[in-house]
Design a protein around this motif. Structure first.
Motif, short mmCIF file in Angstrom:
data_model
loop_
_atom_site.label_atom_id
_atom_site.label_comp_id
_atom_site.label_asym_id
_atom_site.label_seq_id
_atom_site.Cartn_x
_atom_site.Cartn_y
_atom_site.Cartn_z
N LEU A 25 0.83 -1.21 0.00
CA LEU A 25 0.00 0.00 0.00
C LEU A 25 0.87 1.26 0.00
O LEU A 25 0.56 2.24 -0.69
N VAL A 26 1.95 1.21 0.78
CA VAL A 26 2.83 2.38 0.85
C VAL A 26 3.44 2.65 -0.53
O VAL A 26 3.44 3.81 -1.01
N GLU A 27 3.93 1.61 -1.17
CA GLU A 27 4.54 1.79 -2.49
C GLU A 27 3.52 2.27 -3.51
O GLU A 27 3.83 3.11 -4.37
N ALA A 28 2.31 1.73 -3.45
CA ALA A 28 1.26 2.15 -4.39
C ALA A 28 0.91 3.62 -4.19
O ALA A 28 0.80 4.38 -5.15
N ALA A 29 0.78 4.03 -2.93
CA ALA A 29 0.39 5.41 -2.63
C ALA A 29 1.45 6.41 -3.10
O ALA A 29 1.12 7.52 -3.53
N LYS A 30 2.71 6.01 -3.02
CA LYS A 30 3.78 6.92 -3.45
C LYS A 30 3.66 7.30 -4.91
O LYS A 30 4.16 8.35 -5.34
N GLY A 31 2.99 6.44 -5.71
CA GLY A 31 2.88 6.72 -7.14
C GLY A 31 1.66 7.53 -7.51
O GLY A 31 1.46 7.84 -8.70
N TRP A 32 0.81 7.87 -6.58
CA TRP A 32 -0.42 8.60 -6.91
C TRP A 32 -0.18 10.11 -6.93
O TRP A 32 0.65 10.64 -6.19
N ASP A 33 -0.96 10.77 -7.79
CA ASP A 33 -0.88 12.24 -7.87
C ASP A 33 -1.22 12.84 -6.51
O ASP A 33 -2.06 12.32 -5.79
N THR A 34 -0.63 13.92 -6.22
CA THR A 34 -0.84 14.74 -5.00
C THR A 34 -0.23 14.12 -3.74
O THR A 34 -0.18 14.77 -2.71
N VAL A 35 0.20 12.85 -3.78
CA VAL A 35 0.76 12.23 -2.57
C VAL A 35 2.23 12.66 -2.43
O VAL A 35 3.08 12.34 -3.28
N ALA A 36 2.51 13.38 -1.36
CA ALA A 36 3.86 13.89 -1.14
C ALA A 36 4.69 12.92 -0.31
O ALA A 36 5.92 12.88 -0.43
N VAL A 37 4.01 12.15 0.55
CA VAL A 37 4.73 11.20 1.39
C VAL A 37 3.77 10.08 1.77
O VAL A 37 2.57 10.30 1.94
N ALA A 38 4.31 8.87 1.86
CA ALA A 38 3.51 7.72 2.30
C ALA A 38 4.36 6.92 3.28
O ALA A 38 5.52 6.61 3.00
N ARG A 39 3.77 6.62 4.43
CA ARG A 39 4.51 5.90 5.47
C ARG A 39 3.60 4.85 6.11
O ARG A 39 2.37 4.91 6.01
N GLU A 40 4.23 3.89 6.81
CA GLU A 40 3.49 2.91 7.60
C GLU A 40 4.06 2.89 9.01
O GLU A 40 5.22 3.25 9.21
N TYR A 41 3.20 2.49 9.98
CA TYR A 41 3.64 2.46 11.38
C TYR A 41 2.79 1.44 12.13
O TYR A 41 1.64 1.18 11.78
N LYS A 42 3.35 0.90 13.19
CA LYS A 42 2.67 -0.16 13.95
C LYS A 42 1.35 0.33 14.56
O LYS A 42 0.31 -0.30 14.44
N PHE A 43 1.43 1.45 15.27
CA PHE A 43 0.24 2.01 15.92
C PHE A 43 0.22 3.52 15.68
O PHE A 43 0.80 4.28 16.45
N LEU A 44 -0.47 3.96 14.66
CA LEU A 44 -0.49 5.39 14.34
C LEU A 44 -1.26 6.20 15.39
O LEU A 44 -1.03 7.40 15.55
N CYS A 45 -2.16 5.55 16.12
CA CYS A 45 -2.93 6.28 17.12
C CYS A 45 -2.09 6.60 18.36
O CYS A 45 -2.48 7.41 19.19
N SER A 46 -0.92 5.95 18.49
CA SER A 46 -0.06 6.21 19.65
C SER A 46 0.60 7.59 19.51
O SER A 46 0.59 8.21 18.43
N ASP A 47 1.18 8.05 20.58
CA ASP A 47 1.87 9.35 20.55
C ASP A 47 2.96 9.41 19.49
O ASP A 47 3.03 10.37 18.70
N PRO A 48 3.84 8.39 19.42
CA PRO A 48 4.87 8.43 18.37
C PRO A 48 4.26 8.44 16.96
O PRO A 48 4.77 9.11 16.05
N GLY A 49 3.15 7.70 16.78
CA GLY A 49 2.49 7.67 15.47
C GLY A 49 1.95 9.04 15.10
O GLY A 49 2.12 9.51 13.95
N GLN A 50 1.32 9.70 16.04
CA GLN A 50 0.79 11.03 15.77
C GLN A 50 1.92 12.04 15.53
O GLN A 50 1.77 12.97 14.72
N GLU A 51 3.02 11.86 16.24
CA GLU A 51 4.16 12.77 16.05
C GLU A 51 4.70 12.71 14.64
O GLU A 51 5.16 13.71 14.08
N ILE A 52 4.69 11.49 14.04
CA ILE A 52 5.16 11.35 12.65
C ILE A 52 4.31 12.24 11.74
O ILE A 52 4.83 12.96 10.87
N ILE A 53 2.98 12.19 11.93
CA ILE A 53 2.08 12.99 11.09
C ILE A 53 2.32 14.49 11.32
O ILE A 53 2.42 15.28 10.37
#
Length: 657
Positions: A25-53
């Motif tokens: 999914l990350v690789e596919a998203a990187k190829g779409w128009d308007t997508v500047a960055v695509a990342r994956e993370y174990k728990f995005l709802c956690s503090d470290p996950g939100q900090e990435i965003i």
């Protein structure tokens, strides 16, 4: 302005990553128009996950964010807040649900990944058309309405009132107390039910911050969180509450008797009555359906003997309107009527009774003064207690009522306490003793000589096939531990009946704009993370109106609901949702279809300055559900954040091969 979208895919531990190829999914998203960055993370709802965003928004200048993870109901607010903290309008965020809609419902990883990719692509296309929206604030009334005066309502009322905020406590019966006042003792500590409840009832009755409205019912609710308007019908008692001293002379002199609801029909009460001696308020009410004056125009004995002239046959119902900031529903439960299960003989055999009837019989304030008696006045020498009557049964209620095992065990103790030589049989499917001290209580009963038979009871009959069975009730069942069929002759059968939703639960749910589950109880916003809130902001639920539960759990939930109401009050204002309906007045013909459809009463058709009628939306009431927009015949209504461009972009992306 160039659209720069950040795409973030959550593993959700292994909930998503086990079924969906996240790296793909990350690789596919990187190829779409308007997508500047695509990342994956174990728990995005956690503090470290939100900090990435947050970091990407600031450093890469993102102006759109898409997160593919769980349901928006779970974490949409979390990620919106993260965007806002990074300086991005929270409505420039979009969420793709690839857990509940994908990984949890599919097992083929390749197909699940394809579906997840489509959902993610649709979210990216949709967010392109998002526009920044601004939220609004509204002040909060510091008053709270509590509907239902059982233990849950009493607990919640005292919690809020002790913080010196006004509470309106509405109870439709003449007294507060609910089912708990009818119980003899409470498990597992065997406290006298009334001994622990009546002090709280007295506190409610005298609390300066509680306005008690018994013998009253809510008629209409309007408004929104922070500013509800509620109309309450105070039914005529035909007794002047300001004059009555509760001396009881009127009840003593009344010649008319009917079955007592409080004693489950085992005793009688007068046509003018208080439900029980410790009632709060201790003011009688005249039962209009059974009073001879209202039926025949004669009698008025109560009036003749009342020296202070408190009886008033001219009294009429009153409608009282109150303004409150939040509402707590504690409307309780009904008891399952076992006559629907004909094979158990309830209503056919005199000595087949329900658990509630046994409670009243065993209570010192009950019709027998606490003596356990058969219909003919004899003391029973053997008693069968049948569990799961109406619950855990697909023909009636599939859920477990959670309290039947424990109150069945309590009955065994009460019988053994009052009739030591009685034979007591517990007939159960399996024993569920999950609370504090419950397992110990079960073991205690095992040592008191109670007989336990594991198996579902087939029927109760009086057809004897031996001299031993003559004059007895015979309980036919299978003992699954011994793998044998049994006939157990007993004098009395007690049915541990299910707790079920109130008969008027549907009407109440509609009035307060809340939902019900398939089993009829009120639906909470989230069963684990938000168990006292409802989908309607400012309306909370507690006690057995949400699901069957015991007294400790009911009290805990009532305190939780009170805390939520106090949180609304202490904040002093509420944030109103920005995603609401809006009307293009040039297209609106004022047909009123939207007004008819909206269950939140948000649209209102009116004339402005003598012009043609048009619809206007009360944004405070609007929930953004879109029902009005769908049915508007001229297309005059649209919903912010759900525009035509946004929806079409999403749909086109989903059907793209």
């Amino acid at each position: 302005m160039e659209i720069k979208t950040g795409v973030y895919i959550c593993h959700c531990g292994i909930n998503i990553a086990n079924t969906v190829d996240v790296e793909h999914l990350v690789e596919a998203a990187k190829g779409w128009d308007t997508v500047a960055v695509a990342r994956e993370y174990k728990f995005l709802c956690s503090d470290p996950g939100q900090e990435i965003i947050k970091k990407d928004i600031k450093e890469l200048g993102l102006n759109r964010v898409v997160v593919a993870s769980c349901s928006p109901r779970m974490h949409e607010r979390t990620f919106r807040n993260a965007c806002q903290q990074a300086g991005l309008n929270p409505y420039l965020f979009e969420m793709a649900n690839i857990r509940e809609h994908c990984s949890w419902v599919h097992s083929d990883k390749e197909l699940a990944t394809k579906k997840a990719e489509a959902l993610l692509r649709a979210a990216v296309r949709r967010v392109f058309y998002h526009e920044p929206l601004e939220t609004k604030e509204s002040p909060v009334s510091p008053n709270t309405l509590i509907v239902g005066g059982g233990i849950a309502g009493i607990q919640a009322a005292l919690e809020i009132a002790d913080s010196e905020h006004k509470v309106y406590l509405v109870e439709r019966d003449p007294s507060i107390g609910g089912h708990m006042t009818q119980l003899d003792k409470t498990f597992p500590t065997l406290d006298c039910s009334q001994c622990i409840l009546t002090p709280k009832m007295a506190l409610v009755g005298s609390h300066p911050y509680i306005e008690l409205m018994t013998y009253s019912e809510v008629e209409e609710v309007s408004g929104f969180v922070g500013s509800f308007k509620v109309k309450i019908r105070k039914k005529a008692r035909y007794v002047d509450e300001d004059k009555c001293t509760g001396c009881g002379l009127c009840q003593e002199k009344c010649p008319w008797k009917v079955d007592s609801e409080y004693n489950a029909g085992l005793g009688k009460r007068k046509a003018i009555y208080t439900p029980f001696p410790q009632a709060v308020p201790n003011i009688p009410v005249i039962d209009k359906e059974h009073c001879a004056y209202f039926l025949k125009g004669t009698c008025r004995a109560c009036e003749k003997f009342c020296d202070i002239k408190a009886i008033n046959f001219e009294q009429v119902d009153q409608i009282v309107e109150v303004g409150v900031g939040s509402i707590i529903l504690t409307t309780g439960y009904d008891v399952f009527n076992p006559s629907a299960i004909a094979q158990y003989g309830y209503g056919k055999y005199d000595n087949v009774i329900t658990g509630l009837e046994f409670e009243r019989m065993s209570s010192a304030t009950g019709p027998t003064g606490g003596e356990i008696r058969l219909k003919d006045g004899r003391q029973p020498k053997s008693v069968a207690i049948i569990h799961c009557v109406g619950s855990r049964d697909k023909n009636y209620h599939e859920y477990c009522s959670r309290v039947c095992c424990m109150y069945g065990l309590k009955f065994s103790h009460l019988i053994k306490e009052k009739i030591p030589d009685a034979d007591v049989y517990q007939m159960y499917i399996d024993m569920r003793c999950f609370g504090e001290g419950y397992e110990e209580f079960y073991k205690r009963l095992c040592e008191e000589g109670v007989n336990f038979i594991r198996g579902k009871v087939a029927r109760v009959t009086d057809r004897a096939i031996s001299d031993e069975e003559k004059g007895k009730l015979i309980v036919q069942c299978e003992d699954t531990l011994l793998a044998s069929l049994m006939r157990v002759p007993v004098d009395m059968v007690i049915l541990c009946v299910a707790l079920e939703a109130r008969a008027d639960a549907e009407r109440v749910a509609r009035m307060f704009n809340i939902s019900r589950r398939a089993d009829g109880f009120f639906l909470e916003r989230h069963v684990k993370l938000d168990p006292v809130a409802t989908p309607t902001d400012g309306v909370f639920i507690a006690g057995c109106c949400q699901a069957p539960k015991d007294i400790p759990d009911t009290v805990a939930q009532a305190s939780a609901a009170a805390a939520r109401a106090l949180a609304v009050i202490s904040k002093g204002k509420v944030i109103l949702e920005a995603s609401v309906a809006t009307v293009n007045e040039a297209l609106c013909q004022g047909c009123g279809r939207c007004e008819e459809l909206c269950e939140f009463h948000a649209p209102k058709v009116s004339r402005k300055n003598g012009q043609l009628p048009v619809s206007t939306i009360n944004e405070a009431l609007c929930k953004g559900c879109g029902a009005c927009a769908v049915f508007c015949p001229t297309g005059a209504i649209s919903v912010k954040h759900f525009t035509r461009d946004q929806i079409l972009a999403e749909v086109e992306a989903l059907i793209e091969v």
